[in-house]
Scaffold this motif. Structure first.
Motif: not given
Lengths: 172, 964
Positions: B256, B261, B263-264, B286, B426, B589-590, B708-709
């Motif tokens: 990931t 955020g 989260g690709c 995602a 994003h 990202n998290n 966790t996105n």
């Protein structure tokens, strides 16, 4: 990595910022008149070429901005159609038909004569700026070949002698 | 080049309730109605040759290689553009088809170089594969004629006018037109997937050629370097430079992205432990196989020479660093923390967790603070970004998270974007949003600045509410006023789902004339008619969704605005199904995960207050230690306490507070007042320059764990290379806990997740095994929802009834006056990421090598500032100098800058003002004056001096004899 020499790409350059005023006005008028039509891009390109004789490369960014398209899209359309030219033509544009029907009645000889007498190849403009020679594949005038078109005027049964007369008129 | 691990089914999946059964080469196949013959064949493991088709793009039908015969149909239809029909009988291989395909391939190959052995696509080239598949044995047309392949006309010395040299302008990939087969996959990827439309086919017939913008180089064109075209290219025409340099990858691992955020999901394509390239995962929930320039390309930082891989210590920050063994570094840090706690009390130390780290790493840090330090002094960088989201949504809806999946946007009729810049911040989600907008959804943008989304090819906002920074709440109140007074309230929804007493109170409040758009337009600067029209549009469609970002939260009324947004969504019935919802676009990202993991001084994992005896009791039982019921210090409180001499030790996990937190000078003064700062990071970042212990961190490529996105999706991060420092981050934290006297004995991050699952109701069903099985899982995941919860608040709000809260507009105390007449607001840019510690160490500098101050031409003119001038920016907190960029994207009276480069000192200017509820800093509003200057600011001079000195101390690092 050398930081100092790197160019910062402007966030949004002013579209068409380097266009001469006359060309900018032509684009703006074309956009104004056609913006709300479906398929507005072709209409705008025609209107610009009608007014300026060509679609200036620098106009692409402005047209794209005005119609909310990408520059790539406008470029794709301009470059697809042979009818759109990107350089200023001579005072008159002469389209010589090269399609089969005209070829069978002497278009090839007429083409050779035209190139020789004007001293230019296809897409070329004579030194005095009077005539631009363009090929065209069928003007729909097959019964009256060889055919050519001077600006918007269609002419049939063109012989080398008539051709010379047309050119003389254009230069007059 | 497609991923080495993915099977391309040729055309995209179709959704239909109706199954259609057909016979392909004697095999019976059932597929959803609308599926192409090509995809149906692929699903039956039959491979129809193809070049222009790929399942990431709509069928195009140009290559003529996928021709098939269908009983009862004339000719040879293209299988990619022919939909299946009931009872259809398809033949994909026979002599006639083979002959046709060979003929097509001959034509392709007659204008393609035959340098396969030395070609970068060798081994993974679709053209090569197809030549093999159709049995091409000869090319009758020769290579002497007109071609795009040779630089010189064969046999003659003249230049070949059709030949175009390789474009190597983009730092990450090359474009070699001589290898192009004009399949248009790159053009379609740019149009359909990315939505930038930067590519076209120029000319026609044999003149056809892929062109970036108007035959420009890729770098100068409209290209945003997302790489979708590179992924789509079936040949070596568009190829990653890394593949050219290193060759093909041999295995791939799903992981990931560690940037934003969204989260690709990516496939890290590897050769041994060396990364060859990153390819977005087609099955990623995602991103669906799409990426941006950061995730796909900007990974060079992970192996950058600036990486520090050995632990270091020093007694004073004026001392040179000393490289020591892990054990010595840990022992030193532990003894210092113990000494400080002994000397100044138990509450004199704390930690800051990072939203860049995994859930497991964050969890062990907060556990260390609570169990080993014995206090609750743990905070996270969410404090400075989305803490108001957590608070505001918990108060109104009952859960501190966004309500939807990203895919939900495809059902929205109106999208309202408030204080977010998705195309920069994003980008992968922005591409999806743009796809929906091109399908006809309407767009409302509320932002002081004209972000790209306001007007970009094929997309135009119906309303751009260009409000003054700091007036969000006034605006949302006027929108609510229109909804309530013009009868747009969804009464059924409110009656069934919401707390009526709170609704009535709110209704009376927003109905007051003082909240009308007319009354508020002098405050917000947005014409009343525009607000009314936007409110009517928002409230009058079946599905309206709100997406917001830091332009909402980073204000003195950040939490109020989040509540205002939730109020509006509830009042119009836009919660609890697809296409609607309240969607915070989380920054890191998290950041969702770090909040979930109990990184706040008042909350245990799962957002349960430390004073909650039941929750705390569960942790005490599991952790076998007594926990403090007293709320700990927030980041700004830590700084204050440090300046007061009460807070002396800080453990900072992967965060750069000295650059990212507001009022830099205040932050650095606080850091200087502490006696032991432990920094765990990849690089000697700005904060590490004030540190006493440096613990080398590991990049996301070097660890196992989960992120966790923004849509609560927990995805796996997988280790593809060994930690450069030899020790994973969670292991380092564990060592520190053990040295502090609190035993931790995890052997793998999955055990940490198992503990999280045991202790956190919303995570009860989560395990690495389940994530591996499902690809990803959205919390809440427990007995009630064993496979996770894509949509929240479906039948009832998490808190029961949705609660409306009165949102009184209170202007910020940060006011403009004669001395500071402009408002500074800040934001991000596509190619750089936050403090830039990573992206500044990649070739992304090609797009953004410095931060610039955007200023309206009117404001520039009265100050005598022209494009590119150095300007001094002075606020009540400090001053800095950067170059000016004149643009009408910002309104007169407002200036804007990004904050990716430390020397820009953007946060030297920002102030200590913060959100009333959560202390989230008011980054988005600072009163400033801008003047033309000729030299850097005093702060910048001091910064440069200090920074240079710290770099010297790093270079002078002496290796301790104990380190072998």
């Amino acid at each position: 990595m050398k930081q100092a020499n790197r160019k910062v790409i402007p966030i949004q350059p002013v579209p068409g910022g380097n266009l001469p005023p006359e060309q900018r006005l032509a684009v703006q008028a074309a956009v104004q008149a056609n913006r709300d039509q479906p398929g507005n891009l072709l209409l705008v390109l025609h209107a610009v070429q009608d007014r300026l004789g060509f679609v200036p490369p620098d106009a692409v960014a402005l047209i794209a901005f005005e119609l909310n398209l990408s520059r790539a899209e406008v470029h794709g359309v301009v470059s697809f159609y042979h009818a759109f030219r990107t350089a200023k033509p001579g005072r008159h544009v002469l389209h010589l038909c090269r399609a089969e029907a005209c070829q069978s009645v002497g278009a090839a000889a007429l083409e050779a004569h035209a190139k020789k007498s004007l001293g230019v190849d296809f897409h070329g403009t004579t030194a005095d700026g009077a005539v631009t020679l363009e090929p065209v594949y069928c003007l729909g005038n097959c019964a009256l070949g060889p055919a050519l078109m001077i600006d918007d005027k269609l002419c049939g049964r063109v012989t080398p002698a008539r051709f010379d007369q047309f050119v003389a008129d254009m230069r007059a | 080049m497609r991923s080495i691990a993915e099977n391309d089914l040729g055309t995209p999946a179709r959704e239909s309730a109706k199954q259609v059964t057909l016979i392909i080469d004697g095999r019976s196949v059932s597929v959803p109605e609308g599926t192409s013959v090509m995809r149906a064949a692929a699903l039956a493991d039959l491979k129809i040759p193809k070049l222009c088709a790929t399942d990431q793009l709509e069928a195009f039908g140009s290559c003529r290689l996928c021709l098939v015969q269908i009983e009862g149909m004339k000719g040879y239809p293209a299988s990619c553009t022919t939909p299946v029909a009931e009872g259809m009988k398809v033949t994909t291989q026979n002599g006639k088809l083979a002959q046709l395909r060979r003929g097509v391939m001959e034509l392709y190959i007659s204008d393609h170089p035959l340098d396969c052995l030395t070609c970068p696509a060798n081994g993974h080239c679709e053209l090569q594969d197809m030549a093999g598949a159709v049995g091409l044995r000869e090319v009758r047309y020769g290579y002497e004629g007109d071609n795009h392949v040779h630089k010189y006309v064969p046999g003659k010395g003249e230049a070949n006018p059709r030949f175009v040299a390789k474009d190597e302008s983009n730092p990450y990939f090359t474009f070699d037109p001589s290898k192009c087969i004009v399949c248009s996959r790159c053009v379609r990827a740019c149009d359909e997937q990315q939505g930038t439309l930067a590519l076209t086919i120029q000319g026609r017939g044999f003149d056809s050629k892929v062109s970036a913008s108007v035959a420009e180089s890729f770098l100068e064109s409209e290209c945003v370097s997302c790489g979708a075209c590179v992924q789509a290219c079936p040949t070596a025409t568009l190829t990653e430079k890394s593949v050219i340099a290193k060759g093909q990858a041999e295995h791939s691992e799903i992981t990931t992205c560690a940037y934003c955020g969204v989260g690709c999901s990516f496939r890290a394509e590897m050769r041994g432990e060396e990364i060859i390239r990153m390819v977005p995962n087609k099955d990623g929930h995602a991103n669906h196989g799409h990426s941006c320039v950061k995730g796909r390309f900007a990974i060079g930082y992970a192996t950058h020479k600036d990486r520090i891989t050995k632990p270091m210590i020093r007694a004073k920050i004026s001392d040179p660093w000393r490289e020591v063994s892990w054990d010595d570094a840990i022992a030193y840090a532990a003894s210092e923390f113990k000494r400080i706690q002994g000397q100044y009390g138990r509450d004199s130390v704390g930690a800051i967790t990072s939203s860049r780290c995994t859930n497991e790493e964050v969890y062990v840090v907060q556990k260390l603070v609570r169990a080993a330090f014995g206090n609750n002094n743990v905070d996270t960088c969410a404090r400075v970004c989305h803490s108001p989201t957590g608070y505001g949504l918990k108060q109104t809806l009952g859960e501190s998270a966004g309500t939807q999946t990203f895919d939900s946007v495809m059902k929205a009729d109106v999208i309202m974007v408030i204080g977010a810049n998705p195309t920069d911040g994003h980008p992968v989600f922005a591409s999806q949003m743009k796809r929906r907008l091109r399908q006809g959804a309407r767009l409302i943008v509320a932002d002081p600045r004209r972000i790209d989304l306001v007007r970009t090819p094929h997309i135009e906002a119906a309303h751009h509410l260009s409000l003054r920074p700091g007036t969000n709440v006034a605006l949302i109140n006027s929108i609510a006023h229109v909804v309530v007074t013009e009868g747009f309230v969804n009464e059924d929804f409110v009656r069934a789902r919401c707390d009526l007493a709170s609704f009535d109170k709110w209704r009376i409040f927003v109905s007051q004339e003082r909240h009308s758009p007319e009354a508020m337009q002098d405050v917000t600067g947005v014409p009343a008619a525009e607000v009314r029209a936007a409110a009517r549009l928002f409230a009058s469609v079946p599905n309206a969704a709100i997406y917001y970002g830091l332009g909402v939260t980073e204000h003195s009324q950040g939490s109020t605005m989040v509540m205002g947004i939730a109020n509006l969504a509830m009042a119009t019935g836009n919660v609890g199904r697809e296409g609607v919802g309240v969607n915070p676009l989380r920054g890191q990202n998290n950041v969702q995960g770090s909040c979930d993991m109990g990184s706040f001084p008042h909350e245990l994992p799962g957002y349960r207050h430390v004073s909650d005896d039941v929750a705390r009791g569960a942790f005490e039982a599991e952790w076998n230690v007594k926990l403090s019921p007293e709320q700990g210090l927030r980041i700004p409180n830590m700084f204050e306490a440090a300046l007061d001499g009460e807070f002396k030790g800080l453990y900072v996990q992967g965060e750069d507070i000295a650059q990212s937190d507001p009022n830099t000078q205040h932050v650095t003064a606080s850091l200087s007042a502490m006696e032991c700062i432990v920094v765990q990071d990849l690089f000697l970042n700005e904060t590490a320059k004030f540190a006493h212990v440096f613990l080398p961190g590991s990049s996301f490529l070097e660890k196992d764990g989960t992120f966790t996105n923004a849509e609560r999706r927990i995805s796996r991060v997988r280790k593809v290379m060994s930690p450069k420092s030899g020790v994973g981050e969670w292991e380092a934290t564990q060592k520190l806990a053990n040295a502090l006297g609190y035993p931790m004995n995890y052997t793998h991050p999955s055990e940490i997740m198992d503990e999280i699952a045991r202790l956190t109701p919303t995570f009860h069903g989560v395990s690495f095994d389940k994530i591996d099985r499902l690809g990803s899982v959205q919390w809440p995941c427990n007995d009630a929802a064993p496979e996770g919860t894509p949509l929240m608040h479906v039948d009832a709000f998490v808190r029961g009834k949705g609660r409306f809260l009165v949102t009184e507009y209170v202007p910020t105390t940060e006011k403009v006056n004669a001395k500071y007449p402009l408002i500074l607001t800040t934001g991000r840019i596509l190619s750089q990421y936050n403090v830039g510690a990573q992206t500044r160490r990649t070739e992304n500098l090609a797009w953004h090598s410095e931060d610039r101050m955007e200023i309206h031409p009117h404001d520039a003119e009265v100050r005598g500032v022209v494009e590119g001038d150095w300007v001094g920016v002075t606020s009540r907190a400090g001053d800095t100098v950067m170059r000016a960029h004149l643009t009408d994207r910002v309104q007169a009276g407002v200036v804007y800058t990004t904050f990716h480069h430390p020397f820009s000192g953007a946060n030297v200017i920002t102030t200590d003002n913060s959100d009333w509820a959560t202390n989230c800093p008011e980054y988005k509003v600072t009163a400033v004056e801008v003047t033309r200057v000729s030299q850097p600011s005093e702060w910048q001079k001091r910064y440069r001096e200090f920074s240079d000195r710290q770099q010297e101390l790093l270079r002078a690092a002496v290796t301790d004899v104990s380190v072998k």
